[in-house]
Design an enzyme around this catalytic site. Sequence first.
Site, PDB file in Angstrom:
ATOM      1  CD  GLU A   1     -14.885 -20.926 -12.660  1.00  0.00           C
ATOM      2  OE1 GLU A   1     -13.777 -21.252 -12.195  1.00  0.00           O
ATOM      3  OE2 GLU A   1     -15.872 -20.656 -11.940  1.00  0.00           O
TER       4      GLU A   1
ATOM      5  CG  ASN B   1     -21.138 -21.611 -15.785  1.00  0.00           C
ATOM      6  OD1 ASN B   1     -22.049 -20.814 -15.930  1.00  0.00           O
ATOM      7  ND2 ASN B   1     -20.590 -21.856 -14.599  1.00  0.00           N
TER       8      ASN B   1
ATOM      9  CG  HIS C   1     -20.117 -15.242  -8.689  1.00  0.00           C
ATOM     10  ND1 HIS C   1     -21.057 -15.849  -7.892  1.00  0.00           N
ATOM     11  CD2 HIS C   1     -19.569 -16.236  -9.449  1.00  0.00           C
ATOM     12  CE1 HIS C   1     -21.074 -17.150  -8.145  1.00  0.00           C
ATOM     13  NE2 HIS C   1     -20.183 -17.408  -9.082  1.00  0.00           N
TER      14      HIS C   1
ATOM     15  CD  GLU D   1     -21.460 -20.606 -10.869  1.00  0.00           C
ATOM     16  OE1 GLU D   1     -20.704 -20.106 -10.001  1.00  0.00           O
ATOM     17  OE2 GLU D   1     -21.075 -21.475 -11.672  1.00  0.00           O
TER      18      GLU D   1
ATOM     19  CG  ASP E   1     -23.110 -14.888  -5.458  1.00  0.00           C
ATOM     20  OD1 ASP E   1     -22.457 -14.224  -6.293  1.00  0.00           O
ATOM     21  OD2 ASP E   1     -22.674 -15.950  -4.977  1.00  0.00           O
TER      22      ASP E   1
END
Length: 493
Positions: A166, A208, A245, A274, A276
């Site tokens: 990030e 990432n 996400h 990641e 979701d």
Amino acid sequence: MVSRTRPAGRRLRTLSVVGTAAVVVALTVSLLPNLAHAAEATLGAAAAQSGRYFGTAVAVNRLNDSAYTTILNREFNQVTAENEMKPDALQPNRGQFNYTNGDRLVSHARSRGMKVKGHTLAWHAQQPGWMQSLSGSALRQAMIDHITNVVTHYRGQLDSWDVVNEAYADGGGGGRRDSNLQRTGNDWIEVAFRTADAADPNVKLCYNDYNTDNWNDAKTQGVYNMVRDFKQRGVPIDCVGFQTHFTGGSNYPSNYRTTLSSFAALGVDVQVTELDIRNAPADAYRNVTNDCLAVSRCTGITVWGIRDSDSWRSSESPLLFNGSGQKKPAYDAVLTALNSATPNPTTPGPNPTTPGPNPTTPGPTAPPGSASEIVGAQSNRCIDAPSRNNGTRVQLYDCNRQSNQQWTYTSAKQLQVSGNMCLDAAGSGNGAAVQIYSCHSQTNQQWNVNSNGTISGVQSGRCLDVWSTANGAQVQLYDCHGQTNQQFRLVSR
């Protein structure tokens, strides 16, 4: 050593000239054909059919929850540490490292044949207080020291690391985030990757980030430009992770596949890291899965948690299992998509310029019952059973003539070690773990030792295969292709 510029769809295959005065034993048994592609019943097994993984973030404190671990062990073939490998967890006080929880996760995963991704080495968030108080060159050195210590500790045990997390800002600028790490100098990300590479040249190194899913977004383009620059200048980077996400089906961008394929075209693997999605709409999960499957260098998908109750977004019910551990429609959609994927053919490596031993010429045959080391042609290391426990994953390790490296090939085609323990395939698909287990008469413990140096499973028709030459490199099953990472010789000591 992992190639930092390996071609799309190809794992590194380096040819070694094998020179030894030891007796070479090649038991000539015909190679069985590969089994037909069939539907698998779990996410990890279904993903492995196309050479991919399907993983999850794991919180170590939940490994005491039997319902949690039942799903984890059954469904997934990769794990990412949710918090246990972040800077504040591993180095709460400067120079004092605490690897207890990280090691527990790695042990749990590797004993079950799961890949492990470390998360994360350098990040503006979740820094310990002592690190937050530093700046400039002092912070830069603290970052370097942290990466060196952590990557060295886990050398040979992990598949990949999120080296930097990030680092780019949201919004329309497409530039770096204003963080304490960024203020140490614009080259800090490059320094982090080079430091990790120096500590473990064999682990894959990843960048990432989140909100990089839409190809048209400035943030996506900013990360893309960084990766392109790194590849052009030879900065060691192997993969890019997209956190994905999503807030719902409407948040899924129609150009998501374009994003994955565009990054992959730079010569890096891409991963959904990641995943979701609010309320877990089946269509959105299906779309993400199919987009990964459509890109040959999309190596896997990781959901950020197992049950909704385990999620950092638990009130949004974003995962594939509800709080009671029951499968949701999104689970079925993902499993169907994974099972519909075409198995990835293995692309042959470049023609070697240095000739090695002729792999098609059988060596002298030893009678069944003789104990031998199984030595990798590429690595010159031995297949090693680290313990006698059922389910222990076998690995490469320096040959030491100890009993845990002495294998007896029996008339029943079993490879026995340490008395009554047998070489055992935990599955039949690409990427299936190879382990030791108490001997029985099933075909997943029967092996053909072939004249070209490969060892293939009677059950699967797939070959013993290693991803690297390092100590601790794990052995798996993979489609037979006869390159040196699948060639072994049985050496009587």
